[in-house]
Design an enzyme around this catalytic site. Structure first.
Site, short mmCIF file in Angstrom:
data_model
loop_
_atom_site.label_atom_id
_atom_site.label_comp_id
_atom_site.label_asym_id
_atom_site.label_seq_id
_atom_site.Cartn_x
_atom_site.Cartn_y
_atom_site.Cartn_z
N SER A 6 0.83 -1.20 0.00
CA SER A 6 0.00 0.00 0.00
C SER A 6 0.86 1.25 0.00
CB SER A 6 -0.89 0.01 1.23
OG SER A 6 -1.48 1.29 1.39
N HIS A 29 -1.09 -1.21 -4.25
CA HIS A 29 -2.40 -0.93 -3.65
C HIS A 29 -2.50 0.57 -3.41
CE1 HIS A 29 -5.97 -2.29 -1.39
NE2 HIS A 29 -5.71 -1.27 -0.56
N ASP A 31 -4.91 3.54 -2.03
CA ASP A 31 -6.08 3.85 -1.22
C ASP A 31 -6.64 5.22 -1.58
OD1 ASP A 31 -6.31 1.59 0.62
OD2 ASP A 31 -4.32 2.20 1.31
N MET A 33 -9.40 7.83 -0.60
CA MET A 33 -10.29 8.17 0.51
C MET A 33 -10.86 9.57 0.29
SD MET A 33 -8.02 6.87 3.73
CE MET A 33 -7.00 5.39 3.64
N HIS A 62 -8.29 0.82 -4.19
CA HIS A 62 -9.26 0.53 -3.12
C HIS A 62 -10.00 1.82 -2.83
CE1 HIS A 62 -9.90 -0.59 1.41
NE2 HIS A 62 -11.03 -0.54 0.74
N MET A 64 -12.34 3.92 -0.91
CA MET A 64 -13.04 4.13 0.36
C MET A 64 -13.78 5.45 0.23
SD MET A 64 -10.11 2.81 2.94
CE MET A 64 -8.78 2.79 1.76
N MET A 133 -11.48 -6.22 5.28
CA MET A 133 -10.64 -5.28 6.02
C MET A 133 -10.27 -5.86 7.38
SD MET A 133 -10.06 -2.61 4.13
CE MET A 133 -9.31 -1.58 5.40
N GLY A 141 -0.96 1.96 9.32
CA GLY A 141 -0.21 1.73 10.55
C GLY A 141 -1.01 1.19 11.73
N ASP A 171 -6.49 -6.47 4.21
CA ASP A 171 -5.86 -5.15 4.22
C ASP A 171 -5.96 -4.58 5.62
OD1 ASP A 171 -5.06 -2.53 3.85
OD2 ASP A 171 -6.69 -1.99 2.49
N SER A 194 2.99 -0.24 5.91
CA SER A 194 4.18 0.09 6.68
C SER A 194 5.16 -1.09 6.75
CB SER A 194 3.80 0.57 8.09
OG SER A 194 2.67 -0.11 8.58
#
Length: 218
Positions: A6, A29, A31, A33, A62, A64, A133, A141, A171, A194
């Site tokens: 990610s 990946h 994200d 958002m 992904h 969100m 998830m 993190g 994930d 991370s």
């Protein structure tokens, strides 16, 4: 066993170089958002489009976000090879999955930790991947939620019962300490943020995670 690092944990000022660090991974990946569906704002369509042009590995987006029915197809058009939307946000998940597939992308259905798989089990033939998830979405993190492991098992069983070739992605909090438990429960695609970007040797860490997952594959 696939590893999808990610970029949420990457240096956002140097994303092209950061993608280069994970060239041995299966996916990158990304994200997305929107500050509404989750309490964080990351990056959107123009950045995904730019990343798709320079990435050495396919983009696993992904989303969100609210209203994926409206926005998700544009991410497939922008070059994301896999586009995952949230069950909790989609008004017409079957129609959306079919639209993504028609665009040439893999369609993914994501579930927050508290969302059960059972109401969506009959939709499994319409998707290419289910994302369970293993943290509450929104921030990188976080610690892996073991409470979700039984749901991963039930999801894998639901896929098996229908004789489908649907990937099962996890994930959140995936690391050398947790990946074996997730693989043992039936996951086969692992998002690690991370754990990969925090390592000095990203390629070495990707190889290690893949190896740990493979030894516990189901």
């Amino acid at each position: 066993m696939q590893i999808s690092p990610s970029i949420l944990s990457a240096d956002f000022a140097n994303l092209e170089a950061e993608l280069g660090r994970i060239a041995t991974a299966d996916w990158a990946h990304v994200d997305v958002m929107d500050g509404h569906f989750v309490p964080n704002l990351t990056l959107g369509l123009p950045v995904v489009e730019a990343l798709a042009r320079v990435t050495p590995v396919p983009i696993d987006a992904h989303l969100m976000i609210d209203d994926p029915d409206r926005w998700a197809p544009a991410y497939a058009e922008a070059g994301a090879r896999s586009v995952t939307f949230h069950a909790e946000a989609a008004a017409a998940p079957v129609r959306l999955a079919r639209e993504l597939r028609a665009q040439g992308a893999r369609a993914g259905l994501a579930l927050k930790p508290a969302t059960p798989i059972e109401p969506y089990a009959d939709l499994l033939p319409e998707v290419d991947m289910v994302l369970v998830m293993t943290v509450e979405p929104g921030f990188g993190g976080q610690s892996f939620l073991d409470v979700v492991l039984p749901k991963i098992r039930r999801t894998r069983q639901a896929i098996r019962d229908r004789g489908l070739d649907v990937w099962l992605q996890v994930d959140g909090g995936v690391s050398v300490d947790t990946i074996e438990r997730a693989a043992d429960a039936g996951a086969d695609v692992f998002v690690a943020g991370s754990a990969v970007y925090g390592a000095d040797d990203a390629a070495g860490q990707i190889a290690r995670l893949r190896e740990l997952a493979a030894t516990h594959a189901h």
